[in-house]
Motif scaffolding. Structure first.
Motif, PDB file in Angstrom:
ATOM      1  N   GLY A 172       8.730   8.226   2.459  1.00  0.00           N
ATOM      2  CA  GLY A 172       9.088   9.553   2.473  1.00  0.00           C
ATOM      3  C   GLY A 172       8.360  10.295   1.514  1.00  0.00           C
ATOM      4  N   TRP A 173       8.336   9.818   0.450  1.00  0.00           N
ATOM      5  CA  TRP A 173       8.017  10.454  -0.848  1.00  0.00           C
ATOM      6  C   TRP A 173       6.339  10.795  -0.563  1.00  0.00           C
ATOM      7  N   GLY A 174       5.770   9.830   0.056  1.00  0.00           N
ATOM      8  CA  GLY A 174       4.284   9.966   0.328  1.00  0.00           C
ATOM      9  C   GLY A 174       4.082  11.029   1.554  1.00  0.00           C
ATOM     10  N   LEU A 175       5.044  10.952   2.485  1.00  0.00           N
ATOM     11  CA  LEU A 175       4.772  11.785   3.640  1.00  0.00           C
ATOM     12  C   LEU A 175       4.966  13.310   3.140  1.00  0.00           C
ATOM     13  N   THR A 220       0.707  -1.211  -0.116  1.00  0.00           N
ATOM     14  CA  THR A 220      -0.077   0.060   0.069  1.00  0.00           C
ATOM     15  C   THR A 220       0.899   1.140   0.057  1.00  0.00           C
ATOM     16  N   SER A 221       2.018   1.187   0.686  1.00  0.00           N
ATOM     17  CA  SER A 221       2.834   2.292   0.436  1.00  0.00           C
ATOM     18  C   SER A 221       3.333   2.507  -0.904  1.00  0.00           C
ATOM     19  N   VAL A 222       3.718   1.524  -1.744  1.00  0.00           N
ATOM     20  CA  VAL A 222       3.957   1.979  -3.195  1.00  0.00           C
ATOM     21  C   VAL A 222       2.806   2.223  -3.831  1.00  0.00           C
ATOM     22  N   LEU A 277      13.267  11.272   7.438  1.00  0.00           N
ATOM     23  CA  LEU A 277      12.095  10.534   7.238  1.00  0.00           C
ATOM     24  C   LEU A 277      11.602  10.643   5.544  1.00  0.00           C
ATOM     25  N   LEU A 278      11.760  11.767   5.099  1.00  0.00           N
ATOM     26  CA  LEU A 278      11.608  12.215   3.671  1.00  0.00           C
ATOM     27  C   LEU A 278      12.519  11.701   2.880  1.00  0.00           C
ATOM     28  N   TRP A 279      13.640  11.051   3.139  1.00  0.00           N
ATOM     29  CA  TRP A 279      14.577  10.630   2.218  1.00  0.00           C
ATOM     30  C   TRP A 279      14.393   8.855   2.047  1.00  0.00           C
ATOM     31  N   LEU A 280      13.316   8.327   2.812  1.00  0.00           N
ATOM     32  CA  LEU A 280      12.977   7.079   2.530  1.00  0.00           C
ATOM     33  C   LEU A 280      12.199   6.722   1.488  1.00  0.00           C
TER      34      LEU A 280
END
Length: 239
Positions: free
Chosen positions: A108-111, A16-18, A101-104
């Motif tokens: 991170g991209w979704g965040l 779901t993250s992807v 966390l934004l680098w994950l």
């Protein structure tokens, strides 16, 4: 069975993250409400998976304490669970996070589409200034702002040092603080793969008015409520 169920849940989170990230990135320049509607499906679906697959449900006490307008949430931080559940309990919100966390990938991209306040925790006063400026801007837009005042996840039964930055933000902005306690760490602890079956209890306290109060006063009131409830929510057989 607990291991198998936990594995299925982890696979659900990855998939779901992807998927959600790929979708929301297509709407990166769309209004926040559109992006948040998409992102919130991640929380909705995975809480359902926790309930149906891992047999881990939750109840909320004190929903009547949620104000009608934006506020600052001071939450206990024991688990990954609260970062998901808060999105379903409160109106549209964003988080104060460490910028790493934004680098994950994907997560991170979704965040980043949630307009988080990403700080360098080693920046000291500059980080607090950033929280005040960006946090106030988010609140004026009607977004709630989540702060974990201990700064990091703490094990069940432990108490971290409450950092003053969030209380300074509340004092300067004039927005109320809503304290939140929960016992998620007893079921899904920091660094633990297994999700134990049961029912997580979340307690929302009465709003703490911040106008004409010092940061120390706000922090003391929030900490007193949260830690008092943590003692009440601890299992009888906990140390």
């Amino acid at each position: 069975m607990v291991f198998l169920r936990s594995t299925l849940f982890s696979l659900s989170v990855i998939v779901t993250s992807v998927v959600i990230t790929c979708i929301v990135l297509l709407f990166y320049f769309a209004p926040f409400s559109w992006r948040y509607t998409i992102i919130s499906q991640f929380a909705r679906y995975n809480l359902w998976v926790l309930k149906t697959v891992c047999k881990l449900d939750y109840v909320v006490e004190g929903r009547e304490n949620i104000p009608d307008s934006a506020a600052i949430i001071f939450s206990k931080h024991q688990s990954t669970w609260e970062t998901i559940a808060l999105q379903q309990v409160f109106p549209p919100l964003t988080f104060v996070i460490k910028r790493e966390l934004l680098w994950l990938p994907f997560f991170g991209w979704g965040l980043s589409c949630m307009d988080p306040i990403a700080i360098n925790r080693s920046a000291g006063r500059n980080a607090i200034r950033q929280i005040i400026e960006q946090g106030t801007e988010r609140l004026k837009r009607g977004l709630w702002v989540v702060i974990f005042p201990e700064g990091t996840r703490v094990p069940p039964g432990s108490r971290g040092r409450y950092k003053i930055g969030g209380a300074v933000f509340a004092s300067k902005s004039g927005y109320p603080v809503v304290p939140v306690a929960h016992n998620a760490g007893y079921f899904w602890a920091k660094g633990q793969f297994l999700k134990k079956p049961g029912t997580i209890h979340m307690v929302i306290g009465p709003p703490i008015e911040s106008q004409n109060k010092s940061a120390e006063q706000i922090q003391t009131e929030a900490e007193t409520f949260i830690e008092g409830e943590m003692a009440r929510l601890a299992p009888a057989d906990s140390p």
